[in-house]
Design a protein around this motif. Sequence first.
Motif: not given
Length: 245
Positions: A185-189
């Motif tokens: 959801n466009n959230i990166s590690v």
Amino acid sequence: MRIDVLTLFPELFDSFEEWSIIGRAIEKGLFIFNKVNIRDFSKDKHKRVDDYPYGGGPGMVMRPEPIYEAILSVKQDNSTVIYLSPQGQNYNQELANMLAKKEHLILLCGHYEGVDNRIIEHYVDMEISIGDYVLTGGEIPAMVLIDSVVRLLPGVLGNEESIVNESHYNGLLEHPQYTRPRIFNNISVPEVLLSGNHKKIKKWRRYKAIESTYMKRPELLEKHSLSDEEIKILEEIKQKIKDKN
């Protein structure tokens, strides 16, 4: 280790002893689990184990004789008898670590208004509570205790190192965990976890563990002996929060 559970409802443990890590540990012989039905030791023809309380009052109290006989049926020289009770000391990871070193645990599950106090005074070594609330019986607390203790036994978990990094084991909450996909959801590690630099990753995880503990359970830091490096990290976290506000 051997664990004997004294209960009025042994069937409640049927699926528990076959479940996941507990079931595999039993199958591998990493610990012995045994259920003892307290009713089997009742001299009453109807197998009753409770009676009215002396002095009056609501509810029923578990009689001492069948409980005493149930304890004697499994007790050994190395046994620790534990009564699961809302009046007991609050259960925590430190207590779990201590119990995991015992050779034999006998867990007494109460019901009704509790058990005759003569059993607690003379035949119980410890009273343990899993929280400041009341349940209908000691079976669920017994399962909580068993699960938390057995997973600490050698060979039960695949990676022994994972225990050391878990919340509460070393006095701090665990650092955040991430897995695939790399972007969700466009959230990166966090990039540091993808760097392959184990020194930086270890430092980041220590920082995040202290941060999580400070934000969620600050009272734990009062009990934890912080190193000079950890104190420096904590001050940095406090300053960052102050600047943000």
